[in-house]
Design an enzyme around this catalytic site. Structure first.
Site, PDB file in Angstrom:
ATOM      1  N   LYS A  45      59.286  45.508  44.002  1.00 42.69           N
ATOM      2  CA  LYS A  45      57.936  44.949  43.920  1.00 42.69           C
ATOM      3  C   LYS A  45      57.031  45.800  44.777  1.00 42.69           C
ATOM      4  CE  LYS A  45      55.872  41.347  42.075  1.00 42.69           C
ATOM      5  NZ  LYS A  45      56.263  40.555  40.890  1.00 42.69           N
ATOM      6  N   ASP A  51      51.142  42.596  37.950  1.00 40.33           N
ATOM      7  CA  ASP A  51      51.343  41.278  38.559  1.00 40.33           C
ATOM      8  C   ASP A  51      49.918  40.768  38.816  1.00 40.33           C
ATOM      9  OD1 ASP A  51      53.680  39.566  39.870  1.00 40.33           O
ATOM     10  OD2 ASP A  51      52.064  39.501  41.322  1.00 40.33           O
ATOM     11  N   GLY A 107      46.030  28.286  37.535  1.00 39.99           N
ATOM     12  CA  GLY A 107      45.742  29.684  37.239  1.00 39.99           C
ATOM     13  C   GLY A 107      44.910  29.791  35.970  1.00 39.99           C
ATOM     14  N   PHE A 108      44.433  30.990  35.697  1.00 40.94           N
ATOM     15  CA  PHE A 108      43.662  31.208  34.456  1.00 40.94           C
ATOM     16  C   PHE A 108      43.845  32.643  33.988  1.00 40.94           C
ATOM     17  CE2 PHE A 108      40.062  33.757  36.056  1.00 40.94           C
ATOM     18  CZ  PHE A 108      40.282  33.624  37.416  1.00 40.94           C
ATOM     19  N   GLY A 109      44.869  33.322  34.514  1.00 40.61           N
ATOM     20  CA  GLY A 109      45.094  34.732  34.170  1.00 40.61           C
ATOM     21  C   GLY A 109      45.988  34.874  32.971  1.00 40.61           C
ATOM     22  N   ASN A 110      46.611  36.024  32.925  1.00 36.35           N
ATOM     23  CA  ASN A 110      47.474  36.393  31.821  1.00 36.35           C
ATOM     24  C   ASN A 110      48.574  35.374  31.538  1.00 36.35           C
ATOM     25  OD1 ASN A 110      47.772  38.541  30.093  1.00 36.35           O
ATOM     26  ND2 ASN A 110      49.604  39.212  31.183  1.00 36.35           N
ATOM     27  N   VAL A 111      49.177  34.876  32.616  1.00 37.32           N
ATOM     28  CA  VAL A 111      50.327  33.988  32.478  1.00 37.32           C
ATOM     29  C   VAL A 111      49.881  32.632  31.925  1.00 37.32           C
ATOM     30  CG1 VAL A 111      52.194  32.867  33.723  1.00 37.32           C
ATOM     31  CG2 VAL A 111      51.562  35.212  34.303  1.00 37.32           C
ATOM     32  N   ALA A 112      48.837  32.058  32.513  1.00 37.98           N
ATOM     33  CA  ALA A 112      48.327  30.765  32.045  1.00 37.98           C
ATOM     34  C   ALA A 112      47.867  30.888  30.592  1.00 37.98           C
ATOM     35  CB  ALA A 112      47.174  30.309  32.933  1.00 37.98           C
ATOM     36  N   TRP A 113      47.248  32.011  30.269  1.00 35.92           N
ATOM     37  CA  TRP A 113      46.773  32.249  28.898  1.00 35.92           C
ATOM     38  C   TRP A 113      47.937  32.213  27.897  1.00 35.92           C
ATOM     39  CZ3 TRP A 113      47.938  37.111  26.412  1.00 35.92           C
ATOM     40  CH2 TRP A 113      47.396  37.236  25.132  1.00 35.92           C
TER      41      TRP A 113
END
Ligand code: 2IT
Length: 445
Positions: A127, A167, A238-244
């Protein structure tokens, strides 16, 4: 040879990594569930596998100087933690966030090693990132920062050595700038990063993979209880890539997603976040403002300033933002409101107390199992790059489904306790065994 106890082991790790609270939290969680298995298998203990796994193989720390739009010199700190290469090249994301520290990246690299092992693909764990804060930065500033960061990182990575990805704060745009700088410095076009654009070696479904994989995993968890996603309400943070990605797949499978959140608070959409509203998440993310309030204004739904979404009544909660975003009080509130399943999508999204409570009182699975779809499709991107081929959407999605189902099976295999699956134990032991066996096979290196 004296065999130390679990307490002695943890005390030694604490003494060696003073003040690294997040790293210690991650190690403690694994050791608590793996220790009995470790003791029952003397070959691991004799080879001091856990002692070796708790120490990164290499840590690279560097200065990242760059010039902002006003002409001022800025200095950030860059890191790459190359944690474990027993199963393959170091693999894991880069995080650009003001909160990034060595301790944070060590916890993420440690977790990544187990997660990557669970995917069944040949990837070690690593990481990296920087304390650079992308909020409010111009596109040119982001580009100059990415170029400065890669100007040092490039000498440490390679398609067969260490393959970073995105990330928090690192998406398609940043990967593009990082890739361009690597290519210029090395005069080499190779699969050095994953999450690349479709035009230059990316994989179909990679942007969606973490969210899709998490929902596939939740589907498997529900199936063990004879249930489906149909008609379930879900709160996401969240509201980024993952939440999307999670919102997209959960909605497609008949669930209703009612919340998203940012550092400013959360929005509650009773009707469900669907269709164009899901696409709007991408706009919010691209704005670089780090807020969700505009969703409330645009769609006329309530916004709760400074609050977390866990106070709403839902069937399923999926934290998709950042470590320790859900504490034991949040879990208690969720349970009091009838929530029956918590799937940790963010890495170590729950505090240790919250995870214990969730595991006891709900059906709970940890991030290293639930969110492994992201890095799994990164692994598939590496395969396609090596073959110089591009698989179809269907092919990648099918493989992702299989991988998530295999991870679920591994959790059941190692975590079945009476009538319940202990997913924390299942994921930790399941991830541990393969790495441990590979380390033994490769000798003391
Ligand atoms: O936490 C994670 O698994 C990631 N950020 C994705 C890592 C990767 O190499 O795709």
């Amino acid at each position: 040879m004296a065999n130390i106890s679990k307490t002695e082991f943890l005390n030694a790790v604490r003494a060696k990594n003073k003040g690294e609270d997040e790293f210690l939290q991650a190690v403690e969680e694994v050791v608590e569930t793996v220790w009995d298995y470790y003791v029952e298998h003397p070959q691991y203990r004799q080879a001091k596998i856990l002692e070796r796994m708790a120490e990164p193989e290499r840590v690279i720390m560097f200065r990242v100087p760059w010039v902002d739009d006003s002409g001022e010199v800025q200095i950030n700190r860059g890191f790459r933690v190359e944690f474990n290469s027993a199963l393959g090249p170091y693999k894991g994301g880069l995080r650009f966030h003001a909160s990034v520290t060595l301790s944070g990246l060590k916890f993420l690299g440690f977790e990544q090693t187990f997660k990557n092992s669970l995917t069944t693909l040949p990837m070690g764990g690593g990481k990296g990132g920087s304390d650079f804060n992308p909020k409010g930065k111009s596109d040119n500033e982001i580009m100059r920062f990415c170029q400065a960061f890669m100007s040092e990182l490039y000498r440490h990575i390679g398609a067969n050595t260490d393959v970073p990805a995105g990330d928090i704060g690192v998406g398609g745009r940043e990967i593009g700038y990082l890739f361009g700088q690597y290519k210029k410095l090395k005069n080499e076009f190779s699969g050095i990063l994953t999450g690349k654009g479709m035009e230059y070696g990316g994989s179909r479904i990679r942007p969606e993979a973490t969210g899709f994989g998490a929902v596939y995993f939740v589907k498997e968890m529900l199936a063990t209880k004879g249930e489906t996603l149909e008609g379930k309400t879900i709160s996401l943070s969240g509201f980024g890539n993952v939440a999307w990605g999670a919102a997209l797949k959960a909605t497609e499978l008949g669930a209703k997603v009612v919340t998203i959140s940012g550092p400013d608070g959360y929005i509650y959409d009773e009707e469900g976040i669907t269709d164009h509203k899901i696409d709007y998440l991408l706009e919010l993310r691209a704005s670089n403002m780090d807020i969700v309030e505009p969703y409330a204004e645009r769609y006329g739904v309530p916004f709760f300033e400074g609050k977390k979404p866990w106070e709403q009544k839902v069937d399923i909660a999926m934290p998709c933002a950042i470590q320790n975003e859900m504490d034991d009080m949040d879990v208690k509130t969720l349970i009091d409101n009838g929530c029956q399943l918590i799937a940790e999508v963010s890495n170590m999204g729950l505090t240790a107390e919250a995870a214990d409570l969730a595991a006891e009182k709900t059906t709970f699975a940890p991030g290293k199992a639930v969110n492994a779809g992201g890095v799994a499709v990164s692994g598939l991107e590496m395969s396609q790059n090596s073959m110089r081929l591009l698989w179809s959407e269907e092919e990648v999605d099918e493989r992702l489904k299989h991988i998530m189902s295999d991870i679920h099976k591994t959790c059941v295999e190692y975590g079945q306790e009476n009538s319940k699956v202990n997913y924390i134990k299942g994921a930790n032991i399941g991830g541990f065994v393969k790495v441990a066996d590979a380390m033994i096979a490769q000798g003391v290196v």
